[in-house]
Design an enzyme around this catalytic site. Structure first.
Site, mmCIF file in Angstrom:
data_model
loop_
_atom_site.group_PDB
_atom_site.id
_atom_site.type_symbol
_atom_site.label_atom_id
_atom_site.label_comp_id
_atom_site.label_asym_id
_atom_site.label_seq_id
_atom_site.Cartn_x
_atom_site.Cartn_y
_atom_site.Cartn_z
ATOM 1 N N GLY A 192 11.233 59.420 -17.051
ATOM 2 C CA GLY A 192 11.040 57.983 -17.233
ATOM 3 C C GLY A 192 11.686 57.509 -18.524
ATOM 4 O O GLY A 192 12.893 57.236 -18.591
ATOM 5 N N GLY A 193 10.882 57.447 -19.570
ATOM 6 C CA GLY A 193 11.339 56.912 -20.857
ATOM 7 C C GLY A 193 12.688 57.461 -21.311
ATOM 8 O O GLY A 193 13.585 56.688 -21.686
ATOM 9 N N ASN B 145 13.986 57.732 -13.651
ATOM 10 C CA ASN B 145 13.207 56.606 -13.137
ATOM 11 C C ASN B 145 13.214 55.498 -14.192
ATOM 12 O O ASN B 145 12.544 55.604 -15.211
ATOM 13 C CB ASN B 145 11.774 57.106 -12.856
ATOM 14 C CG ASN B 145 10.838 55.994 -12.424
ATOM 15 O OD1 ASN B 145 11.275 54.878 -12.130
ATOM 16 N ND2 ASN B 145 9.552 56.295 -12.390
ATOM 17 N N TRP B 146 13.991 54.465 -13.931
ATOM 18 C CA TRP B 146 14.139 53.391 -14.932
ATOM 19 C C TRP B 146 12.946 52.450 -14.957
ATOM 20 O O TRP B 146 12.848 51.602 -15.839
ATOM 21 C CB TRP B 146 15.432 52.597 -14.668
ATOM 22 C CG TRP B 146 16.697 53.382 -14.829
ATOM 23 C CD1 TRP B 146 16.792 54.713 -15.145
ATOM 24 C CD2 TRP B 146 18.039 52.904 -14.705
ATOM 25 N NE1 TRP B 146 18.110 55.089 -15.208
ATOM 26 C CE2 TRP B 146 18.903 53.998 -14.940
ATOM 27 C CE3 TRP B 146 18.592 51.662 -14.396
ATOM 28 C CZ2 TRP B 146 20.300 53.873 -14.895
ATOM 29 C CZ3 TRP B 146 19.980 51.539 -14.341
ATOM 30 C CH2 TRP B 146 20.821 52.636 -14.591
ATOM 31 N N LYS B 147 12.087 52.534 -13.968
ATOM 32 C CA LYS B 147 10.930 51.632 -13.857
ATOM 33 C C LYS B 147 11.408 50.169 -13.953
ATOM 34 O O LYS B 147 12.511 49.870 -13.505
ATOM 35 C CB LYS B 147 9.873 51.987 -14.912
ATOM 36 C CG LYS B 147 9.529 53.481 -14.862
ATOM 37 C CD LYS B 147 8.305 53.861 -15.624
ATOM 38 C CE LYS B 147 8.080 55.359 -15.473
ATOM 39 N NZ LYS B 147 6.873 55.829 -16.140
ATOM 40 N N GLY C 175 4.454 58.722 -19.835
ATOM 41 C CA GLY C 175 4.651 57.678 -20.837
ATOM 42 C C GLY C 175 3.744 57.827 -22.052
ATOM 43 O O GLY C 175 3.614 56.902 -22.855
ATOM 44 N N GLU D 204 1.951 55.018 -11.056
ATOM 45 C CA GLU D 204 1.829 53.600 -11.445
ATOM 46 C C GLU D 204 1.598 52.730 -10.210
ATOM 47 O O GLU D 204 0.901 51.716 -10.271
ATOM 48 C CB GLU D 204 3.072 53.164 -12.239
ATOM 49 C CG GLU D 204 3.046 53.760 -13.645
ATOM 50 C CD GLU D 204 4.400 53.977 -14.281
ATOM 51 O OE1 GLU D 204 5.408 53.441 -13.782
ATOM 52 O OE2 GLU D 204 4.454 54.707 -15.294
ATOM 53 N N GLU E 158 3.507 65.007 -11.376
ATOM 54 C CA GLU E 158 3.450 64.177 -12.567
ATOM 55 C C GLU E 158 1.996 64.017 -12.998
ATOM 56 O O GLU E 158 1.288 63.139 -12.480
ATOM 57 C CB GLU E 158 4.052 62.801 -12.283
ATOM 58 C CG GLU E 158 5.511 62.859 -11.887
ATOM 59 C CD GLU E 158 6.231 61.566 -12.234
ATOM 60 O OE1 GLU E 158 7.240 61.619 -12.937
ATOM 61 O OE2 GLU E 158 5.768 60.489 -11.808
ATOM 62 N N SER F 131 6.744 62.668 -19.645
ATOM 63 C CA SER F 131 7.234 62.859 -21.017
ATOM 64 C C SER F 131 8.193 64.041 -21.159
ATOM 65 O O SER F 131 8.130 64.790 -22.135
ATOM 66 C CB SER F 131 6.068 62.985 -21.995
ATOM 67 O OG SER F 131 5.298 61.795 -21.976
ATOM 68 N N HIS G 236 4.293 56.981 -6.692
ATOM 69 C CA HIS G 236 4.277 57.153 -8.154
ATOM 70 C C HIS G 236 2.895 56.723 -8.658
ATOM 71 O O HIS G 236 2.312 55.773 -8.137
ATOM 72 C CB HIS G 236 5.381 56.295 -8.788
ATOM 73 C CG HIS G 236 5.541 56.596 -10.246
ATOM 74 N ND1 HIS G 236 4.681 56.077 -11.190
ATOM 75 C CD2 HIS G 236 6.417 57.391 -10.918
ATOM 76 C CE1 HIS G 236 5.037 56.546 -12.384
ATOM 77 N NE2 HIS G 236 6.085 57.340 -12.249
HETATM 78 P P1 PGA Z 1 7.918 59.420 -18.561
HETATM 79 O O1 PGA Z 1 7.784 58.912 -17.061
HETATM 80 O O2 PGA Z 1 9.053 60.407 -18.594
HETATM 81 O O3 PGA Z 1 8.202 58.185 -19.376
HETATM 82 O O4 PGA Z 1 6.619 60.052 -18.925
HETATM 83 C C1 PGA Z 1 7.944 59.770 -15.978
HETATM 84 C C2 PGA Z 1 7.689 59.020 -14.688
HETATM 85 O O5 PGA Z 1 6.801 58.166 -14.671
HETATM 86 O O6 PGA Z 1 8.356 59.238 -13.666
#
Ligand code: PGA
Length: 255
Positions: free
Chosen positions: A237-238, A13-15, A176, A101, A170, A216, A99
């Protein structure tokens, strides 16, 4: 060692990161790395870039491209929205829904999430439905209540669910933040999600439903998580913005 009954899935997930050109470069680095091998053959690869990157990434290689969001309306006067049909035309089969966010910053709730899932299922796309508790909820001991509610409030609207759905567990406190759920916490949540899902689709389908872990995930914690019975892949994500880290996570899927 646990052996998969279903294809494991790694999703990046590149956000809201990378320019379209940087996205193409990152995607090509994944392709190069993937060619070198050392991965489970059945592993399914997916990246979820921003909408603006989708056309440029189409047909570049054998890593699937999906979307981070879609509209809950099918078409019309909804300025700024992107429909499921548009995404499908660009080759997206997988779309993230709910998600944390989006739930937190864009106040997405039951009605919108249900609309998105309905449109995706009608279009033969696969929602990756994200659920998870906050730290406060975990501390209060309400993790299971929250997960069950998040599933029920959306999937309770459907009479029969015959198409594929993927879940992503998640924990909000792990996204994050550098904090990861322990292997035991993650496995317990995944097993619980599968148990709840059984009520919706029956035992066989629930057993073959993929439940990804997200929050994470990194090369040094992926192996323990991915070897758990009910963890069928990762939503990253990251670490998905760092080609070496993403490839190293992909290498941790149990052989
Ligand atoms: P993260 O994000 O790996 O940076 O914690 C995961 C996500 O939000 O899908």
């Amino acid at each position: 060692m646990y052996t998969y009954m279903k294809r494991p899935l790694i999703a990046g997930n590149w956000k809201m990161n990378t320019s379209p050109a940087e996205g193409i470069a990152l995607y090509k680095t994944f392709l190069e790395g993937k060619k070198k091998g050392g991965f489970r053959q059945e592993l399914e690869w997916l990246v979820l870039p921003p909408f603006t990157h989708l056309a440029g990434l189409q047909n570049l290689g054998d890593i699937q491209v999906g979307a981070q969001n879609c509209s809950h309306q099918s078409k019309g006067a909804f300025t700024g929205e992107v429909s499921v049909d548009m995404l499908r035309d660009l080759g997206c089969r997988y779309v993230l829904v709910g998600h944390s966010e989006r739930r937190q910053y864009f106040k997405e709730e039951e009605e919108e999430l249900t609309g998105k899932v309905a449109l995706l299922l009608e279009s033969n796309c696969i929602p990756i439905f994200c659920i998870g508790e906050t730290w406060e909820e975990r501390e209060k001991g309400s993790t299971e209540t929250v997960l069950e509610r998040q599933i029920q409030e959306v999937f309770g609207h459907f009479k029969a669910i015959s198409s594929e759905v993927v879940f992503a567990y998640e924990p909000v406190w792990a996204i994050g933040t550098g904090k990861t759920a322990s292997v035991e916490q993650a496995q317990a949540a995944h097993a619980f999600i599968r148990q709840v899902w059984t009520r919706f689709v029956g035992e066989n389908k629930a057993q073959s439903t993929r439940i990804l872990y997200g929050g994470s995930m990194k090369p040094d914690n992926a192996e323990g998580l991915l070897s758990q019975k009910d963890i069928d892949g990762g939503l990253i994500g990251g670490a998905a913005l760092d080609a070496e880290a993403f490839l190293n996570i992909a290498r941790q899927f149990p052989k």
